[in-house]
Design a protein around this motif. Sequence first.
Motif, PDB file in Angstrom:
ATOM      1  N   ARG A   1       2.810   3.396  -8.616  1.00  0.00           N
ATOM      2  CA  ARG A   1       2.177   2.767  -9.789  1.00  0.00           C
ATOM      3  C   ARG A   1       2.093   3.791 -10.921  1.00  0.00           C
ATOM      4  O   ARG A   1       1.756   4.959 -10.682  1.00  0.00           O
TER       5      ARG A   1
ATOM      6  N   GLN B   1      -2.004   6.614 -12.709  1.00  0.00           N
ATOM      7  CA  GLN B   1      -2.440   7.600 -11.718  1.00  0.00           C
ATOM      8  C   GLN B   1      -3.323   8.594 -12.470  1.00  0.00           C
ATOM      9  O   GLN B   1      -3.287   8.638 -13.702  1.00  0.00           O
TER      10      GLN B   1
ATOM     11  N   LYS C   1       0.828  -1.220   0.000  1.00  0.00           N
ATOM     12  CA  LYS C   1       0.000   0.000   0.000  1.00  0.00           C
ATOM     13  C   LYS C   1       0.861   1.268   0.000  1.00  0.00           C
ATOM     14  O   LYS C   1       0.558   2.233  -0.713  1.00  0.00           O
TER      15      LYS C   1
ATOM     16  N   ASP D   1      -7.895  -3.967 -10.932  1.00  0.00           N
ATOM     17  CA  ASP D   1      -9.029  -3.216 -10.365  1.00  0.00           C
ATOM     18  C   ASP D   1      -8.680  -1.733 -10.220  1.00  0.00           C
ATOM     19  O   ASP D   1      -9.510  -0.864 -10.465  1.00  0.00           O
ATOM     20  N   TRP D   2      -7.430  -1.465  -9.821  1.00  0.00           N
ATOM     21  CA  TRP D   2      -6.958  -0.082  -9.668  1.00  0.00           C
ATOM     22  C   TRP D   2      -7.051   0.669 -11.018  1.00  0.00           C
ATOM     23  O   TRP D   2      -7.539   1.796 -11.098  1.00  0.00           O
TER      24      TRP D   2
ATOM     25  N   HIS E   1       1.813   2.315  -3.484  1.00  0.00           N
ATOM     26  CA  HIS E   1       0.816   2.502  -4.547  1.00  0.00           C
ATOM     27  C   HIS E   1       1.046   3.796  -5.322  1.00  0.00           C
ATOM     28  O   HIS E   1       0.729   3.896  -6.498  1.00  0.00           O
TER      29      HIS E   1
ATOM     30  N   PRO F   1      -5.332  -6.915  -7.985  1.00  0.00           N
ATOM     31  CA  PRO F   1      -5.640  -5.608  -7.385  1.00  0.00           C
ATOM     32  C   PRO F   1      -5.209  -4.432  -8.272  1.00  0.00           C
ATOM     33  O   PRO F   1      -5.828  -3.372  -8.230  1.00  0.00           O
ATOM     34  N   TYR F   2      -4.161  -4.650  -9.094  1.00  0.00           N
ATOM     35  CA  TYR F   2      -3.740  -3.569  -9.994  1.00  0.00           C
ATOM     36  C   TYR F   2      -4.731  -3.441 -11.160  1.00  0.00           C
ATOM     37  O   TYR F   2      -5.010  -2.347 -11.653  1.00  0.00           O
TER      38      TYR F   2
ATOM     39  N   GLU G   1     -10.664   1.292 -11.986  1.00  0.00           N
ATOM     40  CA  GLU G   1     -11.250   2.370 -11.180  1.00  0.00           C
ATOM     41  C   GLU G   1     -10.782   3.743 -11.697  1.00  0.00           C
ATOM     42  O   GLU G   1     -11.590   4.666 -11.855  1.00  0.00           O
ATOM     43  N   HIS G   2      -9.487   3.862 -11.993  1.00  0.00           N
ATOM     44  CA  HIS G   2      -8.977   5.154 -12.456  1.00  0.00           C
ATOM     45  C   HIS G   2      -9.503   5.503 -13.849  1.00  0.00           C
ATOM     46  O   HIS G   2      -9.762   6.664 -14.144  1.00  0.00           O
TER      47      HIS G   2
END
Length: 224
Positions: free
Chosen positions: A137, A140, A131, A168-169, A134, A165-166, A172-173
Amino acid sequence: MRSFVLREGRLTAAQARAFETLWPRFGLGWAPDRPLDLPALFGNDQPVVLEIGFGNGEALLHMAARYPERNYLGLEVHRPGIGHLLLALESAGLNNVRLLREDACALLARGLAPASLAGVCLFFPDPWPKKRHHKRRIVQPGFIDDLARVLVGGGFFHAATDWAPYADWMLEHLRAASDRFENLSTSGDFVPRPPDRPQTRFERRGERLGQPARDLLFRRRQGR
Ligand SMILES: C[S@@+](CC[C@H](N)C(=O)[O-])C[C@H]1O[C@@H](n2cnc3c(N)ncnc32)[C@H](O)[C@@H]1O
């Protein structure tokens, strides 16, 4: 804040020679803060697709051979990977690829003219699982703003990762940028691996271990 840690790694003798003899043919320089003149650098005005962090260039080689009517710009900072791809480009006799050894974030922010790219690929970016990492990454909000600026309307962004999880990240972005990016997934999340992206041995291993790769495919909306 960088999305990579530069581990120099050792160049093989062949890779070192490739830097001397093939870099002048396939490699580009960038005067910081000045946008690249892509048609001049490729010597034609074919659409240009950028691959960020090509590793040893397996996917880039495959795509460039499959689509000779496109130009491919590859960005990587890791010298052994670049050397590996230089040798492969020469054996394959491809002339629609140019490489840059630059931080993709800097180039996207300041080195590319608006609407200058037909597509951007980001395959298996460093996942930075902890975390507190993050923020390293590459995907962004600022990266997505830069992508939206450099992609032509109708252009694509194709990403893949085996770190759920990436995936999903990223989703989401990109959903947060749905005013500029349309998800081409019929289920509103991921797409089956498009044939443009070759499946690697590393990825097949992940699949066996129950860590399948996920592909994201988005289209830059027109004129926003
Ligand atoms: C996990 S590797 C994946 C390589 C390759 N895409 C593949 O699928 O095998 C991620 C690569 O991205 C490169 N990379 C990370 N951040 C970068 C940046 N900001 N600019 C250019 N390359 C970057 C790293 O050097 C590394 O080679």
